[in-house]
Scaffold this motif. Sequence first.
Motif, PDB file in Angstrom:
ATOM      1  N   SER A  37       0.808  -1.217   0.000  1.00 36.66           N
ATOM      2  CA  SER A  37       0.000   0.000   0.000  1.00 36.66           C
ATOM      3  C   SER A  37       0.837   1.260   0.000  1.00 36.66           C
ATOM      4  N   VAL A  38       2.152   1.135  -0.157  1.00 33.35           N
ATOM      5  CA  VAL A  38       3.025   2.298  -0.117  1.00 33.35           C
ATOM      6  C   VAL A  38       2.733   3.225  -1.301  1.00 33.35           C
ATOM      7  N   LEU A  39       2.828   4.526  -1.031  1.00 28.43           N
ATOM      8  CA  LEU A  39       2.714   5.537  -2.079  1.00 28.43           C
ATOM      9  C   LEU A  39       4.114   5.952  -2.526  1.00 28.43           C
ATOM     10  N   PHE A 238      -0.523   7.382  10.699  1.00 31.99           N
ATOM     11  CA  PHE A 238       0.794   8.007  10.853  1.00 31.99           C
ATOM     12  C   PHE A 238       1.635   7.591   9.664  1.00 31.99           C
ATOM     13  N   ASP A 239       2.140   8.577   8.912  1.00 31.29           N
ATOM     14  CA  ASP A 239       2.926   8.286   7.713  1.00 31.29           C
ATOM     15  C   ASP A 239       4.396   8.097   8.053  1.00 31.29           C
ATOM     16  N   ILE A 240       5.017   7.134   7.374  1.00 29.46           N
ATOM     17  CA  ILE A 240       6.442   6.874   7.509  1.00 29.46           C
ATOM     18  C   ILE A 240       7.029   6.840   6.108  1.00 29.46           C
ATOM     19  N   ALA A 241       7.908   7.794   5.820  1.00 30.26           N
ATOM     20  CA  ALA A 241       8.521   7.903   4.500  1.00 30.26           C
ATOM     21  C   ALA A 241       9.997   7.543   4.576  1.00 30.26           C
ATOM     22  N   VAL A 242      10.503   6.954   3.509  1.00 31.41           N
ATOM     23  CA  VAL A 242      11.916   6.600   3.414  1.00 31.41           C
ATOM     24  C   VAL A 242      12.388   6.909   2.000  1.00 31.41           C
ATOM     25  N   GLU A 243      13.625   7.383   1.899  1.00 29.15           N
ATOM     26  CA  GLU A 243      14.207   7.728   0.609  1.00 29.15           C
ATOM     27  C   GLU A 243      15.103   6.603   0.099  1.00 29.15           C
ATOM     28  N   GLY A 244      15.180   6.487  -1.212  1.00 30.79           N
ATOM     29  CA  GLY A 244      16.067   5.512  -1.814  1.00 30.79           C
ATOM     30  C   GLY A 244      16.093   5.687  -3.322  1.00 30.79           C
ATOM     31  N   ALA A 245      16.818   4.816  -3.989  1.00 30.21           N
ATOM     32  CA  ALA A 245      16.941   4.871  -5.448  1.00 30.21           C
ATOM     33  C   ALA A 245      16.671   3.497  -6.022  1.00 30.21           C
ATOM     34  N   THR A 246      15.869   3.460  -7.067  1.00 32.54           N
ATOM     35  CA  THR A 246      15.536   2.208  -7.730  1.00 32.54           C
ATOM     36  C   THR A 246      15.674   2.354  -9.235  1.00 32.54           C
ATOM     37  N   GLU A 247      15.693   1.220  -9.903  1.00 30.97           N
ATOM     38  CA  GLU A 247      15.607   1.180 -11.357  1.00 30.97           C
ATOM     39  C   GLU A 247      14.248   0.599 -11.737  1.00 30.97           C
ATOM     40  N   PRO A 248      13.682   1.034 -12.854  1.00 28.51           N
ATOM     41  CA  PRO A 248      12.303   0.646 -13.180  1.00 28.51           C
ATOM     42  C   PRO A 248      12.040  -0.857 -13.158  1.00 28.51           C
ATOM     43  N   GLY A 249      12.948  -1.655 -13.689  1.00 30.95           N
ATOM     44  CA  GLY A 249      12.680  -3.075 -13.813  1.00 30.95           C
ATOM     45  C   GLY A 249      12.657  -3.840 -12.508  1.00 30.95           C
ATOM     46  N   THR A 250      13.276  -3.286 -11.466  1.00 32.41           N
ATOM     47  CA  THR A 250      13.369  -3.999 -10.188  1.00 32.41           C
ATOM     48  C   THR A 250      12.785  -3.197  -9.033  1.00 32.41           C
ATOM     49  N   ALA A 251      12.108  -2.094  -9.326  1.00 31.27           N
ATOM     50  CA  ALA A 251      11.656  -1.190  -8.261  1.00 31.27           C
ATOM     51  C   ALA A 251      10.680  -1.854  -7.303  1.00 31.27           C
ATOM     52  N   ALA A 252       9.707  -2.588  -7.813  1.00 32.81           N
ATOM     53  CA  ALA A 252       8.697  -3.178  -6.940  1.00 32.81           C
ATOM     54  C   ALA A 252       9.319  -4.142  -5.940  1.00 32.81           C
ATOM     55  N   GLY A 253      10.226  -4.992  -6.407  1.00 34.19           N
ATOM     56  CA  GLY A 253      10.879  -5.927  -5.516  1.00 34.19           C
ATOM     57  C   GLY A 253      11.781  -5.241  -4.510  1.00 34.19           C
ATOM     58  N   HIS A 254      12.369  -4.114  -4.901  1.00 38.14           N
ATOM     59  CA  HIS A 254      13.242  -3.362  -4.004  1.00 38.14           C
ATOM     60  C   HIS A 254      12.440  -2.677  -2.899  1.00 38.14           C
ATOM     61  N   ALA A 259       7.877  -1.430   2.428  1.00 40.95           N
ATOM     62  CA  ALA A 259       6.437  -1.269   2.630  1.00 40.95           C
ATOM     63  C   ALA A 259       5.939  -2.242   3.686  1.00 40.95           C
ATOM     64  N   ALA A 260       6.396  -3.479   3.617  1.00 38.39           N
ATOM     65  CA  ALA A 260       5.961  -4.481   4.575  1.00 38.39           C
ATOM     66  C   ALA A 260       6.460  -4.176   5.981  1.00 38.39           C
ATOM     67  N   ALA A 261       7.608  -3.506   6.083  1.00 38.25           N
ATOM     68  CA  ALA A 261       8.158  -3.133   7.382  1.00 38.25           C
ATOM     69  C   ALA A 261       7.535  -1.873   7.949  1.00 38.25           C
ATOM     70  N   GLY A 262       6.653  -1.209   7.176  1.00 40.29           N
ATOM     71  CA  GLY A 262       5.922  -0.073   7.725  1.00 40.29           C
ATOM     72  C   GLY A 262       5.971   1.209   6.939  1.00 40.29           C
ATOM     73  N   ALA A 263       6.703   1.262   5.833  1.00 38.50           N
ATOM     74  CA  ALA A 263       6.736   2.486   5.036  1.00 38.50           C
ATOM     75  C   ALA A 263       5.372   2.741   4.400  1.00 38.50           C
ATOM     76  N   THR A 264       4.918   3.981   4.476  1.00 38.80           N
ATOM     77  CA  THR A 264       3.707   4.384   3.758  1.00 38.80           C
ATOM     78  C   THR A 264       4.041   5.218   2.526  1.00 38.80           C
ATOM     79  N   TRP A 265       5.263   5.787   2.494  1.00 38.73           N
ATOM     80  CA  TRP A 265       5.723   6.548   1.333  1.00 38.73           C
ATOM     81  C   TRP A 265       7.143   6.126   0.984  1.00 38.73           C
ATOM     82  N   TRP A 266       7.378   5.851  -0.294  1.00 40.98           N
ATOM     83  CA  TRP A 266       8.719   5.686  -0.828  1.00 40.98           C
ATOM     84  C   TRP A 266       9.063   6.950  -1.611  1.00 40.98           C
ATOM     85  N   VAL A 267      10.177   7.591  -1.268  1.00 40.81           N
ATOM     86  CA  VAL A 267      10.626   8.790  -1.973  1.00 40.81           C
ATOM     87  C   VAL A 267      11.786   8.395  -2.881  1.00 40.81           C
ATOM     88  N   GLU A 268      11.540   8.433  -4.167  1.00 40.06           N
ATOM     89  CA  GLU A 268      12.582   8.132  -5.156  1.00 40.06           C
ATOM     90  C   GLU A 268      13.490   9.357  -5.264  1.00 40.06           C
TER      91      GLU A 268
END
Length: 290
Positions: A37-39, A238-254, A259-268
Amino acid sequence: IAHSPSAGSADPLNVSKVCGGRARSVGSDGPRLVPMSVLHAVGLPNVGVFGSVPALVELAVLAEHSGWDGVHLWDHLLYHDPEWPVASPVATAAAVAAATQRVRIVLTLTLPRRQVQDVAQDTAGIAALAGGRLTVLGIIGSMDREFTDFSLDPDLKARGRALDERLARVQELWRQWGAPEIPLWCGGRWPRKAGLRRAARFDGVLLTFADQRNSTVPVETFADAVGFVRELAGNRPFDIAVEGATEPGTAAGHIAPYAAAGATWWVEAMGWWRGALATARDRITAGPPA
């Protein structure tokens, strides 16, 4: 609803251990936890090649058209290279609000060096212009020069007191002036705990970690920070955001284990360390995980 892993699928990140045994499914772009459910937001610096309001607005509009849920704007007055241009995040947020219809604008503001009445007025106006799509991220500030060069006290304890005072006061002024509802987040650098304790009193936290530009924080470390702030925030939205970098082909798995550990927002996180504006355009155009 959790789905069982496909037969023979691997779990190279040991996600089931990190995430308390939650089930995985396998998508076309890699392992995925269900539900996810992460945004997804695009993180935009306001310095260097990104230190241009028109360029930042262009990237924000591109993010909306490419399916991202939000844009996160930095706040700096200066930067380490004195020749780098620096764009106003407040002006940028207002321009993005006028140029977009859907994306949430996460506006970072270094509150200890700002006048709280101006912050309240500006953010209330941006929130109204954006139709309620504004989140304010109040931070203590990471550069002493942004205080000393303008005759402001750089002492961290003084800045912490000023941040606490302004966080409380800006909410009072929003209520007094009838501002739209504006979620209020705080920044927190783990394993330091003061910022997370502060954030737990409000609506969310952007967790940061040492060396996060070089590699995304290990999931186990992220989960420790989440557990700490979640216990303080209690059983409420309560929102929890974390920053990171992904590539399109592997982003979901990364992103899935975060998300499962509690992130509600991923900031690329976009920035000069990943390349120039053209690199940011390409990654934004590729979109977030489906």
